[in-house]
Design an enzyme around this catalytic site. Structure first.
Site, PDB file in Angstrom:
ATOM      1  N   LYS A  65     -54.423   3.815  10.035  1.00 31.41           N
ATOM      2  CA  LYS A  65     -54.282   4.352   8.670  1.00 31.41           C
ATOM      3  C   LYS A  65     -53.129   5.342   8.522  1.00 31.41           C
ATOM      4  CE  LYS A  65     -58.971   3.631   6.964  1.00 31.41           C
ATOM      5  NZ  LYS A  65     -60.069   4.242   6.209  1.00 31.41           N
ATOM      6  N   ASN A  86     -55.231   2.797   3.272  1.00 32.05           N
ATOM      7  CA  ASN A  86     -56.119   1.702   3.668  1.00 32.05           C
ATOM      8  C   ASN A  86     -55.756   0.407   2.951  1.00 32.05           C
ATOM      9  OD1 ASN A  86     -57.031   2.258   1.111  1.00 32.05           O
ATOM     10  ND2 ASN A  86     -59.189   2.432   1.654  1.00 32.05           N
ATOM     11  N   ASP A 101     -60.083   5.136  -0.649  1.00 29.13           N
ATOM     12  CA  ASP A 101     -61.402   5.638  -0.219  1.00 29.13           C
ATOM     13  C   ASP A 101     -62.011   6.572  -1.267  1.00 29.13           C
ATOM     14  OD1 ASP A 101     -61.505   4.250   2.155  1.00 29.13           O
ATOM     15  OD2 ASP A 101     -60.575   5.863   3.334  1.00 29.13           O
ATOM     16  N   GLY A 130     -61.406  12.541   8.205  1.00 27.68           N
ATOM     17  CA  GLY A 130     -60.587  11.775   7.261  1.00 27.68           C
ATOM     18  C   GLY A 130     -61.352  11.428   5.987  1.00 27.68           C
ATOM     19  N   GLY A 239     -73.984   4.729   1.186  1.00 27.06           N
ATOM     20  CA  GLY A 239     -72.564   4.560   1.500  1.00 27.06           C
ATOM     21  C   GLY A 239     -72.025   3.152   1.335  1.00 27.06           C
TER      22      GLY A 239
HETATM   23  P1  ATR Z   1     -63.840  10.366   9.783  1.00 26.65           P
HETATM   24  O1  ATR Z   1     -62.341  10.335   9.787  1.00 26.65           O
HETATM   25  O2  ATR Z   1     -64.492   9.015   9.712  1.00 26.65           O
HETATM   26  O3  ATR Z   1     -64.399  11.299   8.752  1.00 26.65           O
HETATM   27  P2  ATR Z   1     -63.953  12.159  12.092  1.00 26.65           P
HETATM   28  O4  ATR Z   1     -62.628  12.702  11.831  1.00 26.65           O
HETATM   29  O5  ATR Z   1     -64.308  11.784  13.488  1.00 26.65           O
HETATM   30  O6  ATR Z   1     -64.272  10.852  11.248  1.00 26.65           O
HETATM   31  O7  ATR Z   1     -65.054  13.181  11.513  1.00 26.65           O
HETATM   32  C1  ATR Z   1     -66.386  13.103  11.842  1.00 26.65           C
HETATM   33  C2  ATR Z   1     -67.115  14.269  11.190  1.00 26.65           C
HETATM   34  O8  ATR Z   1     -68.460  14.294  11.682  1.00 26.65           O
HETATM   35  C3  ATR Z   1     -66.510  15.625  11.529  1.00 26.65           C
HETATM   36  O9  ATR Z   1     -66.689  16.486  10.426  1.00 26.65           O
HETATM   37  C4  ATR Z   1     -67.357  16.051  12.724  1.00 26.65           C
HETATM   38  O10 ATR Z   1     -67.394  17.444  12.942  1.00 26.65           O
HETATM   39  P3  ATR Z   1     -66.282  18.166  13.887  1.00 26.65           P
HETATM   40  O11 ATR Z   1     -65.069  18.336  13.033  1.00 26.65           O
HETATM   41  O12 ATR Z   1     -66.912  19.427  14.290  1.00 26.65           O
HETATM   42  O13 ATR Z   1     -66.058  17.206  15.035  1.00 26.65           O
HETATM   43  C5  ATR Z   1     -68.709  15.565  12.291  1.00 26.65           C
HETATM   44  N1  ATR Z   1     -69.620  15.429  13.436  1.00 26.65           N
HETATM   45  C6  ATR Z   1     -69.598  14.466  14.379  1.00 26.65           C
HETATM   46  N2  ATR Z   1     -70.594  14.677  15.283  1.00 26.65           N
HETATM   47  C7  ATR Z   1     -71.248  15.810  14.900  1.00 26.65           C
HETATM   48  C8  ATR Z   1     -72.359  16.561  15.410  1.00 26.65           C
HETATM   49  N3  ATR Z   1     -73.009  16.164  16.510  1.00 26.65           N
HETATM   50  N4  ATR Z   1     -72.741  17.683  14.736  1.00 26.65           N
HETATM   51  C9  ATR Z   1     -72.100  18.088  13.620  1.00 26.65           C
HETATM   52  N5  ATR Z   1     -71.033  17.414  13.079  1.00 26.65           N
HETATM   53  C10 ATR Z   1     -70.616  16.292  13.707  1.00 26.65           C
END
Ligand code: ATR
Length: 277
Positions: A65, A86, A101, A130, A239
């Site tokens: 992306k 996207n 998105d 993202g 979603g």
């Molecule tokens: P995307 O681009 O699909 O949004 P991402 O950048 O991997 O994916 O973001 C995932 C989100 O889920 C983030 O906000 C992440 O929090 P962090 O920035 O602290 O990593 C959150 N997330 C993933 N696992 C988590 C967990 N176990 N507890 C709390 N937040 C979580």
């Protein structure tokens, strides 16, 4: 015959061919929508030759992306703010890049809850990845008066808040329940609650009864968050609709018909998700 495709690495999991294939049949359009695995090192040359390969455009999924954004020669201000695309289409020889998105998120929210209006009150957004970036930008553009952003890693939320002048305020992840007071919308953009991921712990006691709860997770369709919201009378938005609605602009650009997100399409994708589960 018009052709489009989705590219990713890997690309096997993409539901886009199912969605666009359904619309091509529904509107009896002579066209095709393929799934093509493109390695990161081949991305620029693939996109540079998109038209020569016979494509009107394509969807882009992980991990392309951001790199695809850099390949696009024409973009709009929202897409430039997100620095990720996207959807791509060729027009007058130029490669246009779009991020749909946020539009998909908003179209599905409005379709699911006709009573929701941006100006009605604060939105709480969980997560700062993202998906959160696209949703926060969309809510800011829609003129939601206050966006309360909370993320496990506070710095990521703070960095995102800084990108927008004003309405985005950061709450500590530990105090996320307090952010719900007076909110009109709660959105989970984290991966928590997704099949195979840890549970999302989000007590809803302080959430107003007229608030809408939106989980961008779609596997499972009914997350614990949505079940808890429904049980206390809040409108719950899943979603899957966002996934379907974000595909609408691309189809219209490539094939010239604005397609509808119908229950039949939803049923087809739900059946596929169940079969893959
Ligand atoms: P995307 O681009 O699909 O949004 P991402 O950048 O991997 O994916 O973001 C995932 C989100 O889920 C983030 O906000 C992440 O929090 P962090 O920035 O602290 O990593 C959150 N997330 C993933 N696992 C988590 C967990 N176990 N507890 C709390 N937040 C979580």
């Amino acid at each position: 015959m018009k052709r489009a495709c989705v590219i990713g690495w890997p690309v096997g999991h993409s539901r886009s061919p199912l969605i666009h294939g359904h619309w091509l049949r529904t509107y009896a359009i002579e066209g095709s929508y393929e799934k093509i695995a493109v390695e990161p090192r081949d991305l620029a040359s693939f996109l540079g030759n998109l038209q020569a390969r016979g494509f009107a455009g394509c969807n882009v999924t992980l991990p392309h992306k951001e790199a695809a954004f850099r390949c696009a020669t024409v973009t709009d201000p929202l897409t430039r703010r997100l620095q990720a695309v996207n959807t791509l289409f060729v027009k007058a020889g130029a490669l246009h890049g779009l991020n749909t998105d946020g539009a998909g998120f908003l179209m599905h929210l409005k379709a699911s809850d006709a009573a929701w209006a941006a100006k009605d009150g604060p939105a709480v957004v969980l997560g700062a990845g993202g998906a959160a970036r696209a949703i926060v930008a969309t809510l800011v553009d829609a003129a939601v008066p206050e966006i309360r952003l909370t993320n496990r890693t506070r710095d990521r939320a703070a960095a995102l808040a800084r990108e927008f002048d004003g309405p985005v305020v950061v709450y500590d992840w530990e105090t996320r329940a307090a952010a719900l007071a007076g909110a009109r919308l709660l959105v989970n953009t984290t991966s928590l609650g997704m099949a195979g991921a840890p549970r999302l712990v989000m007590p809803l006691d302080t959430l107003p009864g007229d608030a809408t709860v939106y989980d961008i997770v779609y596997a499972p369709l009914e997350t614990d968050l949505l079940a808890a919201a429904r049980a206390r009378g809040n409108v719950a938005v899943d979603g899957l609709g966002m996934l379907l609605h974000q595909a609408v602009p691309g189809f219209e650009l490539w094939f010239g018909v604005r397609p509808e997100v119908t229950q039949t399409l939803r049923d087809i994708v739900v059946a596929d998700l169940r079969a893959g589960a």
